[in-house]
Each structure stands twice: as C-alpha cells, then as structure tokens.
Scaffold this motif. Structure first.
Motif, PDB file in Angstrom:
ATOM      1  N   THR A 104      69.512  -8.352  48.032  1.00  0.00           N
ATOM      2  CA  THR A 104      68.986  -7.246  48.831  1.00  0.00           C
ATOM      3  C   THR A 104      67.950  -7.763  49.806  1.00  0.00           C
ATOM      4  O   THR A 104      67.367  -8.829  49.618  1.00  0.00           O
ATOM      5  CB  THR A 104      68.358  -6.149  47.948  1.00  0.00           C
ATOM      6  OG1 THR A 104      67.159  -6.634  47.359  1.00  0.00           O
ATOM      7  CG2 THR A 104      69.317  -5.688  46.864  1.00  0.00           C
ATOM      8  N   TRP A 105      67.740  -6.996  50.858  1.00  0.00           N
ATOM      9  CA  TRP A 105      66.791  -7.391  51.901  1.00  0.00           C
ATOM     10  C   TRP A 105      66.201  -6.136  52.533  1.00  0.00           C
ATOM     11  O   TRP A 105      66.770  -5.050  52.417  1.00  0.00           O
ATOM     12  CB  TRP A 105      67.482  -8.268  52.959  1.00  0.00           C
ATOM     13  CG  TRP A 105      68.713  -7.647  53.551  1.00  0.00           C
ATOM     14  CD1 TRP A 105      69.994  -7.804  53.123  1.00  0.00           C
ATOM     15  CD2 TRP A 105      68.779  -6.742  54.670  1.00  0.00           C
ATOM     16  NE1 TRP A 105      70.858  -7.067  53.899  1.00  0.00           N
ATOM     17  CE2 TRP A 105      70.137  -6.419  54.855  1.00  0.00           C
ATOM     18  CE3 TRP A 105      67.829  -6.212  55.535  1.00  0.00           C
ATOM     19  CZ2 TRP A 105      70.565  -5.554  55.872  1.00  0.00           C
ATOM     20  CZ3 TRP A 105      68.247  -5.348  56.553  1.00  0.00           C
ATOM     21  CH2 TRP A 105      69.614  -5.029  56.704  1.00  0.00           C
ATOM     22  N   GLY A 106      65.081  -6.284  53.200  1.00  0.00           N
ATOM     23  CA  GLY A 106      64.539  -5.178  53.968  1.00  0.00           C
ATOM     24  C   GLY A 106      63.194  -4.678  53.496  1.00  0.00           C
ATOM     25  O   GLY A 106      62.896  -4.672  52.309  1.00  0.00           O
ATOM     26  N   GLU A 107      62.411  -4.234  54.458  1.00  0.00           N
ATOM     27  CA  GLU A 107      61.084  -3.702  54.207  1.00  0.00           C
ATOM     28  C   GLU A 107      61.047  -2.216  54.520  1.00  0.00           C
ATOM     29  O   GLU A 107      61.859  -1.707  55.295  1.00  0.00           O
ATOM     30  CB  GLU A 107      60.049  -4.418  55.080  1.00  0.00           C
ATOM     31  CG  GLU A 107      59.636  -5.757  54.542  1.00  0.00           C
ATOM     32  CD  GLU A 107      60.630  -6.851  54.890  1.00  0.00           C
ATOM     33  OE1 GLU A 107      60.883  -7.726  54.050  1.00  0.00           O
ATOM     34  OE2 GLU A 107      61.177  -6.805  55.994  1.00  0.00           O
ATOM     35  N   SER A 108      60.068  -1.572  53.956  1.00  0.00           N
ATOM     36  CA  SER A 108      59.883  -0.144  54.128  1.00  0.00           C
ATOM     37  C   SER A 108      59.912   0.283  55.596  1.00  0.00           C
ATOM     38  O   SER A 108      60.553   1.262  55.960  1.00  0.00           O
ATOM     39  CB  SER A 108      58.525   0.244  53.517  1.00  0.00           C
ATOM     40  OG  SER A 108      58.225   1.581  53.773  1.00  0.00           O
ATOM     41  N   HIS A 109      59.219  -0.450  56.439  1.00  0.00           N
ATOM     42  CA  HIS A 109      59.086  -0.024  57.831  1.00  0.00           C
ATOM     43  C   HIS A 109      59.720  -0.992  58.813  1.00  0.00           C
ATOM     44  O   HIS A 109      59.428  -0.989  59.992  1.00  0.00           O
ATOM     45  CB  HIS A 109      57.604   0.172  58.165  1.00  0.00           C
ATOM     46  CG  HIS A 109      57.042   1.425  57.563  1.00  0.00           C
ATOM     47  ND1 HIS A 109      57.052   1.657  56.209  1.00  0.00           N
ATOM     48  CD2 HIS A 109      56.486   2.526  58.130  1.00  0.00           C
ATOM     49  CE1 HIS A 109      56.500   2.828  55.963  1.00  0.00           C
ATOM     50  NE2 HIS A 109      56.152   3.379  57.094  1.00  0.00           N
ATOM     51  N   GLY A 110      60.630  -1.858  58.310  1.00  0.00           N
ATOM     52  CA  GLY A 110      61.385  -2.721  59.211  1.00  0.00           C
ATOM     53  C   GLY A 110      62.568  -1.961  59.794  1.00  0.00           C
ATOM     54  O   GLY A 110      62.727  -0.761  59.554  1.00  0.00           O
ATOM     55  N   PRO A 111      63.423  -2.648  60.534  1.00  0.00           N
ATOM     56  CA  PRO A 111      64.544  -1.950  61.182  1.00  0.00           C
ATOM     57  C   PRO A 111      65.560  -1.371  60.191  1.00  0.00           C
ATOM     58  O   PRO A 111      66.173  -0.349  60.478  1.00  0.00           O
ATOM     59  CB  PRO A 111      65.199  -3.042  62.034  1.00  0.00           C
ATOM     60  CG  PRO A 111      64.167  -4.112  62.183  1.00  0.00           C
ATOM     61  CD  PRO A 111      63.294  -4.046  60.975  1.00  0.00           C
ATOM     62  N   ALA A 112      65.739  -2.005  59.040  1.00  0.00           N
ATOM     63  CA  ALA A 112      66.784  -1.554  58.120  1.00  0.00           C
ATOM     64  C   ALA A 112      66.556  -2.157  56.747  1.00  0.00           C
ATOM     65  O   ALA A 112      65.724  -3.048  56.572  1.00  0.00           O
ATOM     66  CB  ALA A 112      68.164  -1.981  58.648  1.00  0.00           C
ATOM     67  N   VAL A 113      67.279  -1.632  55.774  1.00  0.00           N
ATOM     68  CA  VAL A 113      67.351  -2.256  54.450  1.00  0.00           C
ATOM     69  C   VAL A 113      68.826  -2.426  54.121  1.00  0.00           C
ATOM     70  O   VAL A 113      69.677  -1.750  54.709  1.00  0.00           O
ATOM     71  CB  VAL A 113      66.661  -1.410  53.348  1.00  0.00           C
ATOM     72  CG1 VAL A 113      65.151  -1.356  53.558  1.00  0.00           C
ATOM     73  CG2 VAL A 113      67.240  -0.009  53.298  1.00  0.00           C
ATOM     74  N   GLY A 114      69.123  -3.320  53.170  1.00  0.00           N
ATOM     75  CA  GLY A 114      70.531  -3.516  52.870  1.00  0.00           C
ATOM     76  C   GLY A 114      70.761  -4.445  51.706  1.00  0.00           C
ATOM     77  O   GLY A 114      69.826  -4.861  51.026  1.00  0.00           O
TER      78      GLY A 114
END
Lengths: 355, 355, 355, 355
Positions: free
Chosen positions: C14-24
């Motif tokens: 999994t990857w992604g931060e709360s306020h980044g462009p996306a999670v996935g």
C-alpha cells in the motif's frame, strides 16, 4: 513470493500492461530527505524514448505523476508511487494476434502459466513494462548521486557493428540515437539499421553499464553477492540472454596470472574483476555487459501455430523497433541503479564507518 | 535480508567456514513424503570430490549427517538440517596469509565490509562453502526426480581446450575426471592441466548445465523470471564471471529471423531460447552456460600489499586445484536444481493443472 | 525490507498519505481467472465509510480505479494496481499542527525515525492509509469466496457497552452504524457516542472477526503460524493494542481439562482454540478479537510540547470520529482476508489434496 | 516462504524435532565484531530449564555448540550455526500416541497439512523446538547489550494466582522457579501447582516482557510496525493465545483523555502506549504481555479419536510440566530480543544519527 518486486531494502514493485490504463511503480524504502521532483524522473523516461528516426514511431508522452511519498519536494521515507498513463493504446493493430502465437514472444508460455493472457500488445510481457523500472531507477539515481555513485550505460555493439574500445568517448554517447560512445560505429549502426529495417528483420546487440564511486564492501555473500544480484537484475530484462562481469567469458580462457588484478595500496593495478571480488564491490569501477537478442517482432514471414495447434504463418507489422538497443540502455542503467541503491542501505560496511 | 539464503518456497540457508568446525545447510520448504537417505546426499557430495589426480590432494571425507526433517526415511515438511564436519583444517598452511591480501580473492573486500575476517583458508569465501549447496541440491534433485525433471552439468571448455559439439556424448561425461562429454577433449584437458600445474599457474573454463522435463510456465515475471533467478543462482558461485541462456552472447549478432524459434504444436522447431520465453520455461530443454575464471591461488609470484598497505609479493603454495573446473560442475548443477525446485512449488502453473 | 508490503504469495503493497494526491495498493500474486469489477472493491470501501451520523462528516467519495491486472473482467495473474484519489484535502485545518506533537499520535516518532514528516492530516500514519488495505482485502475476498471461505467482522464492545453473546445475530450487524450484532447494545452505543462526543472525548472498543470454511492445515510453522500472521496483520492496524485467538486471555485462567477441545471424527466438540491448533487451521471457525484504543484526537485540552520542546496545550478540533470503531471493522476484516488469501496459496495442504 | 525463519536483517532459521538427532538455529545477519562464547548462549538455555521441582524431570543437558560464524571469540558477520544434541529421546513413551490424536495438540492438523507426521514427542510442534529460539535470542541479547538495550521477562500470573503490581520487584524474579517478581505470589503459585499436579490437570498463565533502552523510531510502518512484529513473534510461540501492548485490552474501555500519554520534552508523562506510537518505539519502556494456555498434555481422561476416526479416550502420562509457565518466559524474552535485534539493523533512524 510473486515476481513483480525487486530489491530488499530499496524495494520496487512495478505494475501495468502495455494496453491497460497505466503503468507504474511503487518504491518502498527510499531514504527520507532526498530532493525529488517529477522532472528528475521525467529525464530518465525521456532517455528511454530517444525519438530518433530509428525509434518506434509509436507516441509515448510518458508523463510521470508522483502520487505519494514526497512532501515539500523531499522524499519522506514512505512509499513513492509513480504512475504513467498509457495513451496510445490502439489494440486494433493486435486483434489478429489474440489467437496466434508470435515466435520469440511469451504468448504461449503466459497462457501455459496463467490459463489465458492479455494479448493486447504483449500485455505485461511488453517492453512497455520497463517504464516502471526506469521511473524507479531515476529515484535510485537521485539517492546514489548524494552518495557519490554514478551509473552510465551505452551501446557496445549493434548486430555486427562493434565499438572500437580505443575510439570510445563516453561523453559522446548521447550525441547519437544509439547511446554509442564511438561516433564512427554509431554511423555504421545507422546504416545497418536502415538496411535491416528494409529487410523486415531485426538486430541484437551488446550493452555495457559502468558504475563509479562505489564504496568497497557492497554485496551480501553468499547468494546475494553483488554480481549475483546484478545478474538477476539484468537477466530480468526481457531481451537479455547473457550477462558478464569484468572480463566475463574471456576469463574462461585466461591463466590466473593474467586474470588476477595485482593489489595496490589504493586499489588494484588492473580491473579484470570488473569491480567485484568475492561478491563484494572492490572500490574499482563496476563493469557489466549484457547480450541483447534481436527483437522477435519482424515483418518477415514466420512459422507458428494458433491456440488450437493449427500451423499458421505470421508477419508482424506495425510500429516496431529494429532493435531493443538503444532503448534498452536506460533500462539496463535502471536495473544497475536499483541494485546498487538496495545494497547501499544494507547495514555493512556502512555501520562500520560510523561506529 | 542477509545473503545466506537462496529460494523462496524451497529455501536453503548455508553456513560454515573453511576451517571452522563444520559446514552445512538448512532446507526449509522441502515437500513432505519424499524418500531421503544420507546416501542420496552423499552421492552428490562425492561428485564434488572426483578424487582424480587433478583434484586437490586435500582430503575431504565429507560425511553428511541429516539432523532433522526426516522421519522413517521420508521428509516430513519440516526443516532438513544437513551437516558435514570439517576434518582437515590445518590452518598453519595459511598463517602467513593472515596479513597479506591474496590477489583475486575476497581477503580485503571482506575486511572492508566486516572490519576483520576469518583468514583461515578463505573463511566463508572458500570454495568449501559450496558443500552446503551441493548437499541441499541433492535433496532438490530427489524432489525433482519425482516430478520428472532431470539436471546434468558438464565441462564445455577448460582453458583453450573446448569440446567439439559434434563429438559430445553426455553419457560419457562421468568417465573422465573433467565431467567432459567429449573424450578427445578430456584427453587434451589432462595434458593442459599437467602443463599449467608445472608452470604454477591456473585455468578457467566453461560449464554447461541442461535440464529436461520442465513443465511449461515456470518462472515469475517480471523480476523473478526463470532466467533471472538462474542468473542469480549461477553468479552466486565464487568463480563465475559470465552466464548465458540458450544462444547467449551469440544472439547479439544474429537477426531475429535466425534467432526466433518457430512454434510448433508440440513445442518449438529449434531452441535458441534455451528453454525460456518471456522468463517462463517453454517446455524445451533448459540450457545455461557459465564462464569460470582461473583459480586465483597460484604459486607464481604476484604483487600485492599487506594490511598496512606495504607492497609485498606472494606465492600461494599448498594443495590447490589448477582449475575450479571440474569441481564446480556439481555446484552449478546444485544451483540449477535449487532454482528449479523453488519454482516447482509456486502456485502457477501447478494449480491450473489441478483445478 | 521496508514495511509497506503484506503477505508472501498474495502480496499487497500500500502507498499514500492522507493529504497527498491519492492512496492505493498493488496486489502481486492474485490468482488468474478471478472475476473482478470495480464494484467489488467499491462495496468494501463503502463499508469502511458507513456514513451514519456518528461517522466523520469529512467527505470521502473514494472511487476506486483498477489500473492493471484485469483483462476482460478477469484477473490475469499480473499485478493489480488500485488507486483512490484524495479529494477533500484541506490541509489548512492542520496547519497549526505542523510544529506541535499530538498526544497518542505518531508525530514525534515519525520525526525521530525519518528526520521530518508530512504533518498534513497525519501523513502516512493517518487512518486514510487503510483505504489501500480495504481495497486489496476486497480482492482477497473475491478469491476466497471462490474457495468457499467467508470472513465477517463486527463490533463486540464500544467503551463500556458490550454485546450480550446470547443476543447476538450476525445477520443484523449491518442494520446499525456500529456493525453491532446485538441490536440493544447498538442502541446503547449510540447514546454513549453522543454523550462522549459532547464531552470532547473519545472511545475504544473490541472487534471480533470470524472466518468460516477454512480447509485444515493452513499456516506455516513455526514462525508463520496462522495465529502469528493474524497477530501481525491485526497489530499492524493503527489503533490496535491487543489481539486474542479463541479463548484468548481467558485461557490463562483455565485448566487444561477445560480448555482442551475434545477431538471428534468430524472436528472438535468445542472451539476454545479459535480454529487454530499448533499454528494450523483446524477446520473449525477462526475467531479473533482485537482491542481498539480510543481515538487520540480529542477536543479536550491536553499537555504536550512543540518541536523545540516547549510545553504547549493542544485541543484537536475538526471532523474526527469519536471512535475508530466501527470504521475499523472492515479494516480488521481486510487484514484477516489478506492473511487467509496468502496462506491459501502456499503449497501445502493444497498439493496433498491434488496429488 | 516457509515459516522456519524469523526476521529480515537479523534472521534466524530454526530446525529440529523433539526426538530427532538435534535441534538448532542458524543466525544470518548478526553484526560482526561481537564477542560471543558458548557460555553466553548456555546461560539463556539454562534459564529455559529452571530445574526446580515443578519443572519436567526430563533431563535436557542442552549443551550448545557454535559451529560457524565466530572467529577468535568474535562474530564475523557470516552465519552463526548453533546446535544442541537431543539426548533423552525415549520414544517408547509415545508409541501409543502414533495413532491417537491428543486434544489441544497439533497431531491431526500436522497430518492434514503434510500427509503424515513425526509423532515422537510432538515432532516439530514440541516445545523442544524453542531451544533454537532461546539460543538465537542469546546472541541477539549480546548484540543488544552493546547497543544499550535490555530485555527481561517474568510471570505475572499462573492460573488464578496473579502478582500484586505494588509488590513486584523484578530483581527478585530469579529467586523462585516461577520467574515471579512478587515473592508472595510465587509462594501461592507453588501451592497451586502442587494441587493441580495431583489432580492430573494443567495451568495457564500470563507473562510480561519489558525492554529498556530502545532508541525512538524503531519499527517499519505500516505492516511491520514494532507492535505488529512483536505480535507475530509472540503468537508464534506454541501456547500463546493473546498478546497485549501497553494498556492492551484495558484501552478498549478507556476514554482518549485517560489513555493518551501527555508528551514531555524528555518523553511522555505516562506509558499507556507501552512504548510504541504509530508502530514506532517511543523511547519509553516497551511493555508486552502474553496469555499462555494451559498445557494440553494432562493425565486426566479426555475424549478423542484415532487416525481411523474411531472414538478413543486418552490419558497422557509421562514427564510433563503442569504449566508452560515459567519455562516459556525465556522463550518470550527470546522472541522479543530477536524482534528488537532485527529492527536495530534497519537503516532508519540509525542513518539519521550518523549523517
């Protein structure tokens, strides 16, 4: 473990098919605090697409998007997700190929493994898959630059045309579409490609990658020696059929007294070892070479069978390169970059230095 | 992860130094129910020690003990621990080597990585380490035999003496101490070894390993392709400087129309691919070759330095082989066996067949 | 290896931060041929966002996009890349938090590990990260359904309100926003939440997950026992402070004669073991429970320090849930699903059955 | 990957059955230069065998032999192979058990997984297997001591007898055979054990392990959080049915304002978190607890079936402990030691400190 992840501490997982919505990579383990902008990745992606007249006319804008892991221009230590949308996915060129196996391709073996396959443009076994590798390699390059390590690949030979080692100037490799450091050879390559293209055939070649600035002691004996991991890295590229380190296959014909590199205070008086001793970096230049097979997609007629086993002939038209060289050069670089970035994070020799 | 483990589902961890109490291997993931006796392992260990007059006179009885994982003559699915005691560990031969770096060896790189080294007989970087590989490979061989897979290695070339492909008969490879399938070449090898030994020098060579009976679809794209894992496996052997699959480096000079293997209903009309397409086994014979460098331990005088950086000359006496070939042949076999056993346990294509 | 990948054969990154462009998430190793549509994933993502009046008012449309690994509605065996864009990323709510450490959060420990942190909404340590888990879990659910395995989580307790086991009806758990199978307890939970919300405080709870239909023999002794992997899976969820299997902590106070489950021809006469014996599934229902700590973000005033070490008080306003329960229920389910999917691909007992 | 390896950078593979020739462990990744003697390992092995009158009368001399990885009294960075011969392997006690399944044991599940089992003394699922863990844990302890980290386990409760936290003195835990830090409770435990033994029954208990001196920032979000790895480590021990960190299951009933630990310049004003925040060590004491089920081998009559499914009754005689506590205490310590040693080798926060 399934095979779409490379590396242990600097870990890259790639995903995506030739004609799916996108291709990409997730990097887990990139050190925090490294300055990283989309342009850094874009630069290497653009090298993969020289755009010279020998390259595929297929358009690949290949704009990378960084989806995570970067905050205020710096890596955070969390996963870096990179995505490139696929744009030019006209699967109609391939419709006839859904049922007939292309010689030299993975069409039938994929079906034998998985039961069926995404036949559009080769699916996951397309060279399009390497976009994720090159994008991730660009991040590894940023990390390694900060550690004083530089990696450079170039074309040593295309078909029968080989560089003259005496005439090679690595700084000139980017001046021609072949990443060829011998300008005269580059000229001959151009002529050869034109001729082979007209014959509807394809070419193989030899690529060399060199790394400078490695600290001594990188590599993890006994199964993850530096050369073993480089071997895995380079053989994982679709068209590669051989890998050499240092003197490579020539070493088989040498005497020990010729092949040994005398030890000096600063290093070694020669580098037949190619920068690796006992599976560990020696501090000398790392030198690896790969043999690239000719692209199997040719417009010449070939014998094959279809899914039912009925004999067919096939001519593969469309927008194919004449050779995987030179576009494979940045891919080879990427795999060396990813291998080295990974080893740079292993505890030793790093901890020793800081005790 | 440190590097002393090979494989993912059929997993081997080797341990032990040249002059420590013992060497060994632990196999985790061997299928249950396989008939296994110490003699099965002993047989392959004995092949590693041909005992011919060209082999090292160093005595290595190498009696293997199975310490776990076998009950009533069958593997149980739990770890199989194999141990071979070291007997002939006269470290006095090496005492002078504690401070001087041997050219072509890992002496200095081990110190650079770990801070110091077990200098007795090369410690962990000694060829003695391969005992664990061969022992584990013998267990893999038992498993693979039950699945219809056979693996065989032999010597293609020793220094300048190469086999004539037309004169090769694999069934005769065990008739000479070189594992050489061309009896005439074996004769010439014998003469060459005698000459090079008298010169105090050493020889490299080329080894080929072939596997028959592989089901199609083995390998895990994209980074753990069958060829990528074989590359890692073979490059992890000390003296290996090059690896080829199928047509190998020759593929770089061929046209696609020559190098592609026409597809037939039953398989392929030729096997330039060496049994691997798109990183997956094709069902054809698997063919790999390795380039073996000349043994770096030679009695000729060489230039080096000691730990303080002071220039020294060194002559390495003692009981060294003239070439890693042929003793490396069973080691190459072992690494191919371990690679294949591992892939045989991956879910696909196996599950597909049994759905 | 860095920690953003779970599983060995069914592998999720999994990857992604709360306020980044996306999670996935990227799933590597999903079996081929499984029917999969975006709606299958969407369904589980929607459960993570009950939308009841006790849930966070923060809007998360959470539309999943399948970027690879699916062809003509079926998984292909290649990596499945799932992405959910972040929409409501108003980081202004958090600006004051860039320099002050929130008690009970990972703010300072992230800085201590990585040198700095993406402070927007908790960055990678936000509960937003679990979107990737739930999306991947939905794919695992599709695979497991085909194998006859069903997984269901529900709320056993919220703060001081606990279900009465005698009044529990799992089929009614979806009828209230708490995934609570005891309708009366659900009513009491609603009242408790309203009260605690008004106090500016938060609540913990207990979640139970059950799996039916497991074949006996899943799990990999000795370190990857089924319970060990479940323990890792569930403790990897942010708010979890305790995990139990079967009779759990109660077993510590029992006699062997009470706790042992008598063996019958078909199974076991009781299930204190919770479906696991010797680290292997027994064929009985798998039963695990987790203790969820109260959400640390509360509007009550708390004592803390800022980055310079200066004492501060903090009140965390904004749109926070009163408890991680019930939204953590689908996350717990997802982690159990991913654990089971992984073990289902291991060679044994599967191969035994099909020999 | 099969399950007999624990850890990623400090990696331990254990092997061996209860009644096989030996049990042991191979450690791969132990840092070089650590002083290590057999006595260091022996000390922890002896703790596993308190020899008090409540312990099993079965004799286990358990002399450890270091077979590799140590040179001149220091670890070399290569694999450390540890072996303990099995001496008292009278399988005749168990002969009747070859066909009848013992309740609460892994007898039938092992057969369901592997097709058959080594039934002598439980084979691989015997507590004898933990010798390898404790031996490897002792090496981890030597490494951690050098880094300023200390780990200590003790008994919190045995059956219904629990320590009074106010009366606990960890320094006195070794004064009684229960590793019990409350002398009065230890007395009561002794009486309880005598009584339960006379009833032919067995007892469970609760063990707590504490670690001091951890640097902040250990752990690898999101799936390999420090607590997630500890959960896996502790649940991998045979008799463990529950694991808690810090306030554990009590946290489920608390409000956020009670459970949050106020942040101070030096650390935290309380430690409900148990030393872990966001999956990373906080620098506070690490506190974990495990619930240990009563030993399933009891001499009371139990209902079961044999391999043919025929109902049987069984009384398990012989030399069994009344409880896994206290002998499980050093095993719990070992698993915490191995977990922490592993994380200490991960790149961050270590590299940050030395930049």
């Amino acid at each position: 473990m399934p095979g779409n992840t490379f590396g242990k501490l600097f870990r890259v997982t790639t995903w995506g098919e030739s004609h799916g919505p996108a291709v990409g990579a997730v990097i887990d383990g990139c050190p925090p605090g490294i300055s990283l902008a989309p342009e850094d990745v874009q630069h290497d992606l653009d090298r993969r697409r020289p755009g010279g007249r020998f390259a595929s006319p297929r358009k690949e804008p290949d704009r990378v998007e960084i989806l995570s892991g970067v905050f205020e221009g710096r890596t955070t230590g969390t996963p870096i997700s990179l995505m490139v949308r696929n744009h030019d996915v006209r699967s109609r060129d391939y419709n006839e190929l859904a049922k007939t196996y292309r010689p030299g391709h993975a069409d039938r073996t994929f079906e034998q493994k998985y039961g069926f396959r995404d036949w559009r443009g080769g699916g996951r076994s397309s060279a399009r898959e390497t976009v994720g590798r090159v994008a991730a390699g660009a991040v590894a390059r940023r990390f390694l630059e900060g550690e004083g390590v530089r990696v450079r690949g170039y074309t040593l030979a295309l078909g029968s045309v080989a560089c003259d080692r005496g005439a090679m100037d690595l700084d000139r490799a980017d001046e021609n579409p072949f990443f060829c450091p011998d300008p005269k050879a580059a000229q001959a390559m151009e002529e050869l490609v034109a001729q082979v293209r007209s014959e509807g055939d394809s070419l193989g070649g030899v690529v060399e990658v060199v790394a400078w600035g490695l600290p001594p002691g990188l590599g993890e004996p006994v199964f993850d020696k530096l050369d073993a991991r480089l071997g895995a890295a380079l053989f994982s590229i679709g068209a590669v059929k051989g890998v050499e380190i240092g003197s490579g296959f020539q070493a088989a014909r040498k005497r020990g007294s010729e092949n040994n590199d005398p030890v000096t205070r600063e290093g070694y008086a020669s580098n037949h070892a190619g920068g690796v001793l006992g599976g560990l970096s020696s501090g000398m230049e790392l030198v690896v070479r790969v043999a690239v097979k000719p692209i199997p997609s040719i417009s010449k007629e070939q014998a094959t069978v279809d899914r039912d086993g009925t004999p067919r002939t096939i001519r593969i038209g469309g927008r194919h390169d004449v050779s995987a060289v030179p576009r494979i050069v940045p891919v080879c670089e990427a795999m060396v970059l990813l291998t080295l970035a990974d080893f740079m994070l292993f505890p030793y020799p790093y901890r020793l230095k800081h005790r």
